[in-house]
Design a protein around this motif. Structure first.
Motif, PDB file in Angstrom:
ATOM      1  N   ARG A   5      -7.854  -7.157 -15.707  1.00  0.00           N
ATOM      2  CA  ARG A   5      -6.460  -6.831 -16.058  1.00  0.00           C
ATOM      3  C   ARG A   5      -6.383  -5.648 -17.029  1.00  0.00           C
ATOM      4  O   ARG A   5      -5.656  -5.688 -18.034  1.00  0.00           O
TER       5      ARG A   5
ATOM      6  N   HIS B 201      -1.129  -4.089 -10.399  1.00  0.00           N
ATOM      7  CA  HIS B 201      -1.872  -4.894  -9.428  1.00  0.00           C
ATOM      8  C   HIS B 201      -1.214  -6.271  -9.335  1.00  0.00           C
ATOM      9  O   HIS B 201      -1.007  -6.945 -10.346  1.00  0.00           O
ATOM     10  N   TRP B 202      -0.899  -6.679  -8.120  1.00  0.00           N
ATOM     11  CA  TRP B 202      -0.059  -7.847  -7.879  1.00  0.00           C
ATOM     12  C   TRP B 202      -0.800  -8.923  -7.098  1.00  0.00           C
ATOM     13  O   TRP B 202      -1.791  -8.660  -6.417  1.00  0.00           O
ATOM     14  N   GLU B 203      -0.275 -10.143  -7.205  1.00  0.00           N
ATOM     15  CA  GLU B 203      -0.709 -11.255  -6.367  1.00  0.00           C
ATOM     16  C   GLU B 203       0.500 -11.729  -5.573  1.00  0.00           C
ATOM     17  O   GLU B 203       1.626 -11.714  -6.082  1.00  0.00           O
TER      18      GLU B 203
ATOM     19  N   GLU C  78       2.878  -9.649 -11.090  1.00  0.00           N
ATOM     20  CA  GLU C  78       2.060  -8.550 -11.603  1.00  0.00           C
ATOM     21  C   GLU C  78       1.066  -9.101 -12.616  1.00  0.00           C
ATOM     22  O   GLU C  78       1.430  -9.876 -13.500  1.00  0.00           O
ATOM     23  N   ARG C  79      -0.195  -8.705 -12.533  1.00  0.00           N
ATOM     24  CA  ARG C  79      -1.269  -9.375 -13.264  1.00  0.00           C
ATOM     25  C   ARG C  79      -1.239  -9.112 -14.775  1.00  0.00           C
ATOM     26  O   ARG C  79      -1.679  -9.968 -15.552  1.00  0.00           O
TER      27      ARG C  79
ATOM     28  N   ARG D 125       2.912 -10.140 -15.930  1.00  0.00           N
ATOM     29  CA  ARG D 125       3.379 -11.432 -15.382  1.00  0.00           C
ATOM     30  C   ARG D 125       4.804 -11.326 -14.854  1.00  0.00           C
ATOM     31  O   ARG D 125       5.515 -12.320 -14.722  1.00  0.00           O
TER      32      ARG D 125
ATOM     33  N   ARG E 213      -6.048 -16.518  -7.408  1.00  0.00           N
ATOM     34  CA  ARG E 213      -4.713 -15.917  -7.582  1.00  0.00           C
ATOM     35  C   ARG E 213      -3.935 -16.786  -8.573  1.00  0.00           C
ATOM     36  O   ARG E 213      -2.807 -17.196  -8.328  1.00  0.00           O
TER      37      ARG E 213
ATOM     38  N   THR F  10      -2.412 -16.336 -11.449  1.00  0.00           N
ATOM     39  CA  THR F  10      -1.112 -15.920 -11.982  1.00  0.00           C
ATOM     40  C   THR F  10       0.009 -16.296 -11.027  1.00  0.00           C
ATOM     41  O   THR F  10       1.032 -16.866 -11.421  1.00  0.00           O
ATOM     42  N   ASN F  11      -0.181 -15.971  -9.741  1.00  0.00           N
ATOM     43  CA  ASN F  11       0.845 -16.263  -8.746  1.00  0.00           C
ATOM     44  C   ASN F  11       1.032 -17.770  -8.554  1.00  0.00           C
ATOM     45  O   ASN F  11       2.150 -18.266  -8.438  1.00  0.00           O
TER      46      ASN F  11
END
Length: 328
Positions: free
Chosen positions: A157, A162-164, A183-184, A187, A253, A255-256
């Motif tokens: 990070r 950069h996304w999940e 978004e990593r 958030r 993944r 965060t997502n």
């Protein structure tokens, strides 16, 4: 009884003389002889009883009354806005006097003692988490580069953009689907309703994001990490580097998945999404304006907007005139 002085006893027991004197003073009591004269003598049981009584007066006193305004604030945030105890305490530290607050652990204790209006059922995440087990299972189809090929800068990070991605379903059939992106670093959470859980619907959603963010799209969306669901099979066609997690590895993944858990507070499994008109906007705003411990109790919206402003400033310095996108 043997006539030793406190100094001699201290040397034999390898203690300080004052320690011995205090113990003798605690355990000494006045006794009477048969001729009614009195004398002082030491009883270890008396010394222990006095010690235990003194210990009851030690430690911090309850701040229940002194922290009444803070406790009312906690009750309001938990019951009405569904915050967690840690978030409430962390946010309060930024503006309240800490001497008039209590810590998260004390709040849990107050709840268990029924000293607040809050009950354990109001704490949506108070549960026992089991340790994750590493299980090797049969592989599913992989539609692109594996997550193991993802650069270290994304994994740690260190770079914004950069996304999940994932989908959330309500009823199992005949219902809409929610496409979620997180978004990593910031958030930031995006929730997009889809007509169905298919690759075409996901493609249309990504195209809408391209229109929405305009010239900043490629800077905001540098990579997307997805699972191996068939609805994400065409992500590579949108000019965004896509990585796919290992099968049955939702923690890759995290965060997502965490944000999907927040959505489930409002949309339990089995509840029809199509009946919730524009509810995804309210849920998205709640998630993005919830202070996070990992962000220093800033909100994802605050961190995201800061990063976007840095991107716009960078493009301006390069002589590019980006249009300000719709960020809500």
């Amino acid at each position: 009884e043997e006539g030793y002085t406190p100094s001699t006893i201290a040397k034999k027991l390898k203690r300080h003389r004052s320690t011995i004197c205090r113990e003798i003073k605690r355990g000494s009591t006045t006794q009477k002889k048969t001729n009614l004269t009195t004398y002082e003598t030491y009883f270890p049981e008396t010394g222990q009883a006095v010690y235990e009584k003194n210990r009851l007066a030690c430690g911090n006193k309850s701040k229940l009354l002194k922290a009444e305004p803070f406790l009312q604030y906690v009750e309001q945030k938990i019951i009405e806005e569904k915050w967690s105890l840690d978030v409430v305490v962390g946010k309060a530290k930024l503006s309240m006097d800490r001497s008039e607050m209590v810590c998260t652990k004390t709040l849990y204790s107050y709840i268990d003692q029924c000293l607040l209006k809050i009950r354990n059922m109001d704490l949506l995440l108070k549960l026992h988490r089991k340790p994750r087990k590493n299980v090797n299972r049969a592989n599913k189809r992989v539609y692109g580069d594996s997550i193991s090929q993802r650069p270290k800068t994304i994994e740690e990070r260190n770079e914004f953009g950069h996304w999940e991605i994932d989908t959330v379903i309500g009823k199992k059939s005949g219902d809409q689907v929610l496409l979620t992106l997180a978004e990593r670093i910031s958030r930031k959470h995006l929730i997009i309703p889809l007509a169905s859980k298919c690759s075409q619907a996901v493609d249309n959603a990504i195209k809408e994001l391209k229109i929405k963010f305009d010239s900043l799209f490629n800077c905001l969306f540098k990579s997307i990490t997805a699972d191996n669901g068939s609805e994400f099979s065409n992500l590579n066609n949108h000019g965004v580097k896509t990585y796919f997690a290992h099968p049955y590895s939702a923690w890759e993944r995290g965060t997502n998945e965490h944000h999907n858990g927040l959505i489930r507070r409002f949309i339990p499994k089995g509840k029809a999404i199509k009946d919730l008109t524009k509810s995804q906007e309210r849920i998205q705003n709640w998630c993005n304006n919830l202070p996070r411990e990992i962000l220093g109790y800033k909100t994802p919206e605050e961190v995201f907007m800061y990063e976007v402003q840095q991107l716009i400033l960078g493009q301006t310095q390069l002589g590019i005139s980006p249009q300000t996108p719709v960020l809500a």
